[in-house]
Design an enzyme around this catalytic site. Structure first.
Site, short mmCIF file in Angstrom:
data_model
loop_
_atom_site.label_atom_id
_atom_site.label_comp_id
_atom_site.label_asym_id
_atom_site.label_seq_id
_atom_site.Cartn_x
_atom_site.Cartn_y
_atom_site.Cartn_z
N ARG A 1 0.83 -1.21 0.00
CA ARG A 1 0.00 0.00 0.00
C ARG A 1 0.86 1.25 0.00
O ARG A 1 0.46 2.30 -0.49
CB ARG A 1 -0.96 0.02 1.21
N TYR B 1 -16.54 15.58 -15.01
CA TYR B 1 -17.05 14.23 -14.79
C TYR B 1 -17.93 14.22 -13.51
O TYR B 1 -17.57 14.82 -12.50
CB TYR B 1 -15.87 13.27 -14.66
N ASP C 1 -7.48 17.15 -15.13
CA ASP C 1 -7.84 15.77 -15.46
C ASP C 1 -7.73 15.65 -16.98
O ASP C 1 -8.52 16.24 -17.72
CB ASP C 1 -9.28 15.49 -14.99
N LYS D 1 -9.33 4.37 -18.97
CA LYS D 1 -9.81 4.76 -20.30
C LYS D 1 -8.72 4.55 -21.36
O LYS D 1 -8.38 3.42 -21.67
CB LYS D 1 -10.30 6.21 -20.24
#
Ligand SMILES: Cc1ncc(COP(=O)(O)O)c(C=O)c1O
Length: 404
Positions: A63, A121, A193, A218
């Site tokens: 992590r 978004y 973004d 994407k």
């Protein structure tokens, strides 16, 4: 634990846990290895302590950092920073939203203010308007194509100006140099973004952005089979982003990192082709009598056509095309249903062309007035153009319009 021959008989479980380790090949593997370990071993307690405290570089726990995920993020940083003098760095995330929430939390605190593009978004909007507001971070949403509106919205507490390189679904192009200037004059950071563009079209840091974020799900992954995210920034900011990621926990899994890294190798080929096909589709549909408007920055009718020419590489304008058929919601949904080559599905950036009616899906929370203000007609259908032969896509869309 290494196998220690001759160390005497041991029980079957100890034996099962003392198997020979995989060799580290002297030759360079042609593909990036996938390190699935969550945990790394040290020779001494001091080394363990030094890596945990950060005084020595190294891996301890997945992590915190993991080699395969790091390799992916560094690769994206190399692409985003290709035209910069300074080296920029990447951080990997389990999703685009993981990256966005971490970056926005890293750069704000209670009482801070954000100026964000109005048409972003949906989950980024709700993150800013809901979750972050609950923690004392307020956001003003403005029309980022109007620099005066952005300038008027910034205030002394503004920490972040946030936009998307290309916005969904109208493919509005952000004037990144102008936004960077406004943000920096206000002592804020420009966070971009760039999911819809990818570094194969535009590298926002070349135009003054401080942090670039992607939903790697994407175009970067590119095959609709992997979820991930990435953020790129200079050393100071990326260290803050990493520290926040470690606390929040949206770490990228190694197998996903491998697939996303592999996607980068074909990113320019795919995006160049998708951009070309999208431009061909947009041009073929724009003058159809059943169509009110088509949104794609390659069209001279697009409001930011000239800006796209300045910011985007080699005339590429991305693979998203939004078609506004005449006849409202029913006509739009029926148009999407008549398409044979495009699949009705969410998401974007993959190899297959996808289509979706915008007002009932991605923008379903907006009322009619809000849709109208955002330039989204009741019939709007968004295409994510894939890698099929462009003429086949054009023929299919024309047939679907002609038979309406
Ligand atoms: C522009 C943009 N940013 C961020 C996201 C969120 O990405 P993810 O689904 O990987 O969390 C999406 C998802 O559709 C998106 O379109």
């Amino acid at each position: 634990m290494p196998h220690t021959p001759g160390s005497g008989p041991v029980g079957e479980n100890t034996r099962a846990l003392s198997l020979p380790e995989a060799p580290v090949p002297a030759e360079r593997p042609l593909r990036m290895p996938v390190y699935r370990a969550t945990t790394y071993a040290f020779d001494t307690s001091q080394e363990f302590a030094d890596v945990m405290s950060g005084s020595q570089d190294g891996y301890s726990y997945a992590r915190i950092d993991s080699p395969t995920a790091d390799a992916f993020a560094s690769a994206v940083a190399a692409l985003e920073g290709a035209g910069l003098d300074e080296t920029v760095h990447g951080q990997p995330f389990s999703s685009g939203m993981g990256a966005l929430s971490t970056v926005l939390m890293a750069l704000t605190e209670a009482g801070a203010h954000v100026v964000a593009a109005r048409s972003i978004y949906g989950n980024t909007y709700s993150l800013l308007d809901g979750l972050l507001r609950r923690f004392g971070v307020s956001t003003d949403f403005v029309d980022v194509t109007d620099p005066d509106a952005v300038r008027a919205a910034v205030r002394p507490e503004t920490r972040v100006v946030f936009t998307e390189t290309l916005s969904n679904p109208t493919m509005t192009v952000s004037d990144l140099p102008a936004l960077a200037q406004i943000a920096h004059e206000a002592g804020a950071r420009l966070v971009v973004d760039s999911t819809f563009a990818s570094p194969a079209i535009c590298r926002p840091m070349e135009f003054g952005a401080d942090v670039v974020v992607h939903s790697a799900t994407k175009y970067i992954g590119g095959h609709s089979d992997t979820t991930g995210g990435v953020a790129v920034a200079g050393r100071d900011l990326i260290d803050r982003v990493r520290a926040t990621r470690v606390d929040l926990g949206p770490c990228l899994a190694p197998d996903e990192a491998y697939l996303l890294h592999r996607g980068l190798e074909t990113l320019p080929l795919r995006v160049a082709r998708q951009s070309e096909s999208a431009a061909a589709l947009a041009a073929a549909l724009e003058d159809h009598p059943a169509v009110e408007r088509v949104d794609h920055p390659s069209l001279s009718s697009h409001p930011q056509h000239a800006l796209a020419g300045k910011l985007f590489d080699q005339g590429r304008c991305g693979g998203i095309v939004t078609v506004h058929p005449k006849g409202g919601r029913d006509a739009g949904m029926a148009f999407a249903d008549r398409l044979r080559l495009s699949t009705i599905a969410p998401s974007l950036g993959g190899t297959h062309t996808l289509a979706g009616h915008v007002p009932t899906t991605t923008h379903r929370t907006m009322n009619e007035a809000e849709l109208g203000a955002a330039g989204i007609s009741p019939g709007a259908v968004r295409f994510s153009v894939g890698l099929e032969d462009p003429q086949d896509l054009v023929d299919d869309a024309l047939r679907a319009l002609d038979n309406g």
